[in-house]
Design a protein around this motif. Structure first.
Motif, PDB file in Angstrom:
ATOM      1  N   LEU A 122      -3.468  -0.801  -0.232  1.00 32.66           N
ATOM      2  CA  LEU A 122      -4.278  -2.025  -0.126  1.00 32.66           C
ATOM      3  C   LEU A 122      -5.741  -1.728  -0.427  1.00 32.66           C
ATOM      4  O   LEU A 122      -6.416  -2.510  -1.096  1.00 32.66           O
ATOM      5  CB  LEU A 122      -4.117  -2.653   1.264  1.00 32.66           C
ATOM      6  CG  LEU A 122      -2.704  -3.129   1.590  1.00 32.66           C
ATOM      7  CD1 LEU A 122      -2.641  -3.670   3.013  1.00 32.66           C
ATOM      8  CD2 LEU A 122      -2.229  -4.170   0.580  1.00 32.66           C
ATOM      9  N   LEU A 123      -6.231  -0.595   0.039  1.00 26.92           N
ATOM     10  CA  LEU A 123      -7.606  -0.192  -0.259  1.00 26.92           C
ATOM     11  C   LEU A 123      -7.771   0.094  -1.752  1.00 26.92           C
ATOM     12  O   LEU A 123      -8.757  -0.296  -2.360  1.00 26.92           O
ATOM     13  CB  LEU A 123      -8.006   1.030   0.575  1.00 26.92           C
ATOM     14  CG  LEU A 123      -9.420   1.555   0.353  1.00 26.92           C
ATOM     15  CD1 LEU A 123     -10.474   0.483   0.625  1.00 26.92           C
ATOM     16  CD2 LEU A 123      -9.663   2.777   1.232  1.00 26.92           C
ATOM     17  N   VAL A 124      -6.784   0.745  -2.352  1.00 32.33           N
ATOM     18  CA  VAL A 124      -6.820   1.013  -3.798  1.00 32.33           C
ATOM     19  C   VAL A 124      -6.982  -0.298  -4.564  1.00 32.33           C
ATOM     20  O   VAL A 124      -7.826  -0.419  -5.447  1.00 32.33           O
ATOM     21  CB  VAL A 124      -5.539   1.745  -4.260  1.00 32.33           C
ATOM     22  CG1 VAL A 124      -5.474   1.836  -5.779  1.00 32.33           C
ATOM     23  CG2 VAL A 124      -5.463   3.128  -3.654  1.00 32.33           C
ATOM     24  N   ALA A 125      -6.177  -1.290  -4.206  1.00 30.36           N
ATOM     25  CA  ALA A 125      -6.231  -2.583  -4.888  1.00 30.36           C
ATOM     26  C   ALA A 125      -7.553  -3.302  -4.623  1.00 30.36           C
ATOM     27  O   ALA A 125      -8.136  -3.906  -5.531  1.00 30.36           O
ATOM     28  CB  ALA A 125      -5.066  -3.456  -4.435  1.00 30.36           C
ATOM     29  N   ARG A 126      -8.026  -3.236  -3.390  1.00 34.31           N
ATOM     30  CA  ARG A 126      -9.247  -3.957  -3.015  1.00 34.31           C
ATOM     31  C   ARG A 126     -10.480  -3.435  -3.738  1.00 34.31           C
ATOM     32  O   ARG A 126     -11.325  -4.211  -4.178  1.00 34.31           O
ATOM     33  CB  ARG A 126      -9.436  -3.840  -1.502  1.00 34.31           C
ATOM     34  CG  ARG A 126      -9.971  -5.051  -0.861  1.00 34.31           C
ATOM     35  CD  ARG A 126      -9.992  -5.078   0.660  1.00 34.31           C
ATOM     36  NE  ARG A 126     -10.030  -3.831   1.386  1.00 34.31           N
ATOM     37  CZ  ARG A 126      -8.996  -3.327   2.074  1.00 34.31           C
ATOM     38  NH1 ARG A 126      -7.830  -3.941   2.106  1.00 34.31           N
ATOM     39  NH2 ARG A 126      -9.118  -2.189   2.740  1.00 34.31           N
ATOM     40  N   ILE A 127     -10.607  -2.114  -3.868  1.00 32.24           N
ATOM     41  CA  ILE A 127     -11.845  -1.570  -4.452  1.00 32.24           C
ATOM     42  C   ILE A 127     -11.689  -1.154  -5.912  1.00 32.24           C
ATOM     43  O   ILE A 127     -12.667  -0.837  -6.570  1.00 32.24           O
ATOM     44  CB  ILE A 127     -12.407  -0.398  -3.626  1.00 32.24           C
ATOM     45  CG1 ILE A 127     -11.522   0.839  -3.730  1.00 32.24           C
ATOM     46  CG2 ILE A 127     -12.629  -0.812  -2.180  1.00 32.24           C
ATOM     47  CD1 ILE A 127     -12.167   2.091  -3.185  1.00 32.24           C
ATOM     48  N   GLY A 128     -10.454  -1.112  -6.413  1.00 34.68           N
ATOM     49  CA  GLY A 128     -10.254  -0.734  -7.812  1.00 34.68           C
ATOM     50  C   GLY A 128     -10.314   0.755  -8.061  1.00 34.68           C
ATOM     51  O   GLY A 128     -10.788   1.189  -9.120  1.00 34.68           O
ATOM     52  N   ALA A 129      -9.825   1.549  -7.107  1.00 38.91           N
ATOM     53  CA  ALA A 129      -9.779   3.004  -7.304  1.00 38.91           C
ATOM     54  C   ALA A 129      -8.808   3.330  -8.436  1.00 38.91           C
ATOM     55  O   ALA A 129      -8.022   2.489  -8.863  1.00 38.91           O
ATOM     56  CB  ALA A 129      -9.355   3.698  -6.005  1.00 38.91           C
ATOM     57  N   ASP A 130      -8.847   4.560  -8.917  1.00 37.18           N
ATOM     58  CA  ASP A 130      -8.032   4.966 -10.057  1.00 37.18           C
ATOM     59  C   ASP A 130      -6.560   5.144  -9.720  1.00 37.18           C
ATOM     60  O   ASP A 130      -5.716   5.116 -10.602  1.00 37.18           O
ATOM     61  CB  ASP A 130      -8.573   6.273 -10.654  1.00 37.18           C
ATOM     62  CG  ASP A 130      -9.977   6.075 -11.191  1.00 37.18           C
ATOM     63  OD1 ASP A 130     -10.160   5.166 -12.015  1.00 37.18           O
ATOM     64  OD2 ASP A 130     -10.878   6.825 -10.778  1.00 37.18           O
ATOM     65  N   GLY A 131      -6.244   5.349  -8.447  1.00 46.08           N
ATOM     66  CA  GLY A 131      -4.849   5.542  -8.081  1.00 46.08           C
ATOM     67  C   GLY A 131      -4.715   5.925  -6.632  1.00 46.08           C
ATOM     68  O   GLY A 131      -5.670   5.858  -5.857  1.00 46.08           O
ATOM     69  N   ILE A 132      -3.508   6.320  -6.290  1.00 50.86           N
ATOM     70  CA  ILE A 132      -3.176   6.625  -4.901  1.00 50.86           C
ATOM     71  C   ILE A 132      -2.389   7.927  -4.858  1.00 50.86           C
ATOM     72  O   ILE A 132      -1.718   8.282  -5.820  1.00 50.86           O
ATOM     73  CB  ILE A 132      -2.366   5.466  -4.286  1.00 50.86           C
ATOM     74  CG1 ILE A 132      -2.175   5.660  -2.798  1.00 50.86           C
ATOM     75  CG2 ILE A 132      -1.026   5.279  -4.990  1.00 50.86           C
ATOM     76  CD1 ILE A 132      -1.724   4.407  -2.083  1.00 50.86           C
ATOM     77  N   ILE A 133      -2.505   8.613  -3.750  1.00 51.41           N
ATOM     78  CA  ILE A 133      -1.724   9.827  -3.529  1.00 51.41           C
ATOM     79  C   ILE A 133      -1.079   9.708  -2.161  1.00 51.41           C
ATOM     80  O   ILE A 133      -1.684   9.206  -1.225  1.00 51.41           O
ATOM     81  CB  ILE A 133      -2.588  11.099  -3.645  1.00 51.41           C
ATOM     82  CG1 ILE A 133      -1.728  12.340  -3.601  1.00 51.41           C
ATOM     83  CG2 ILE A 133      -3.685  11.130  -2.622  1.00 51.41           C
ATOM     84  CD1 ILE A 133      -2.435  13.585  -4.088  1.00 51.41           C
ATOM     85  N   PHE A 134       0.187  10.095  -2.081  1.00 51.27           N
ATOM     86  CA  PHE A 134       0.913  10.019  -0.828  1.00 51.27           C
ATOM     87  C   PHE A 134       1.159  11.419  -0.297  1.00 51.27           C
ATOM     88  O   PHE A 134       1.482  12.318  -1.061  1.00 51.27           O
ATOM     89  CB  PHE A 134       2.251   9.297  -1.023  1.00 51.27           C
ATOM     90  CG  PHE A 134       2.071   7.842  -1.296  1.00 51.27           C
ATOM     91  CD1 PHE A 134       2.027   7.374  -2.595  1.00 51.27           C
ATOM     92  CD2 PHE A 134       1.923   6.946  -0.261  1.00 51.27           C
ATOM     93  CE1 PHE A 134       1.844   6.031  -2.849  1.00 51.27           C
ATOM     94  CE2 PHE A 134       1.739   5.599  -0.508  1.00 51.27           C
ATOM     95  CZ  PHE A 134       1.702   5.143  -1.803  1.00 51.27           C
ATOM     96  N   PRO A 135       1.027  11.594   1.020  1.00 54.13           N
ATOM     97  CA  PRO A 135       1.224  12.924   1.585  1.00 54.13           C
ATOM     98  C   PRO A 135       2.661  13.422   1.490  1.00 54.13           C
ATOM     99  O   PRO A 135       2.895  14.597   1.383  1.00 54.13           O
ATOM    100  CB  PRO A 135       0.803  12.781   3.041  1.00 54.13           C
ATOM    101  CG  PRO A 135       0.717  11.335   3.304  1.00 54.13           C
ATOM    102  CD  PRO A 135       0.608  10.618   1.997  1.00 54.13           C
ATOM    103  N   LYS A 136       3.636  12.519   1.502  1.00 51.45           N
ATOM    104  CA  LYS A 136       5.045  12.905   1.395  1.00 51.45           C
ATOM    105  C   LYS A 136       5.741  11.925   0.457  1.00 51.45           C
ATOM    106  O   LYS A 136       5.531  10.723   0.559  1.00 51.45           O
ATOM    107  CB  LYS A 136       5.719  12.869   2.762  1.00 51.45           C
ATOM    108  CG  LYS A 136       5.147  13.864   3.727  1.00 51.45           C
ATOM    109  CD  LYS A 136       5.823  13.733   5.064  1.00 51.45           C
ATOM    110  CE  LYS A 136       5.131  14.662   6.050  1.00 51.45           C
ATOM    111  NZ  LYS A 136       5.583  14.424   7.398  1.00 51.45           N
TER     112      LYS A 136
END
Length: 117
Positions: free
Chosen positions: A76-90
């Motif tokens: 949700l934060l990625v979408a809200r601010i327009g970051a380049d992507g997401i990484i998941f710990p697992k």
């Protein structure tokens, strides 16, 4: 070290990667400001409010310096601010967070989907 990392970046690899950490990195913005162009920053913070504040500041810096910004486990934060992507710990947690939406997702060693830029 930055010069060697920049040479690596010419071969299609990200020069350096910085992971923010509440307990181990006092000033992540200063650390990111010293990264060479094309480096990646993974924004991690324990609380949602500090994470969003840090992510917005980091994204502003990243756009000026040509850095790639990933947010840890917060689509949700990625979408809200327009970051380049997401990484998941697992890997298993990815399904729980993503649902029907798609985001550029990464592991520490390989990019799973294109960044879309």
């Amino acid at each position: 070290m930055a010069r060697a990392a920049t040479r690596l970046g010419q071969n299609g690899l990200l020069p350096l990667m910085l992971m923010t950490d509440d307990a181990r990195l006092d000033d992540p913005l200063m650390s990111a400001a010293n990264l060479p162009r094309g480096s990646m920053v993974i924004v991690r913070a324990r609380g949602a409010v500090p994470r969003e504040i840090l992510a917005k500041a980091m994204l502003k810096l990243a756009r000026r310096k040509g850095l790639v910004i990933l947010i840890a486990a917060d689509p949700l934060l990625v979408a809200r601010i327009g970051a380049d992507g997401i990484i998941f710990p697992k890997p298993v947690q990815k399904r729980r967070f993503i649902g029907a939406r798609t985001f550029p997702t990464y592991s520490l060693l390989a990019r799973h989907t294109p960044c879309g830029r």
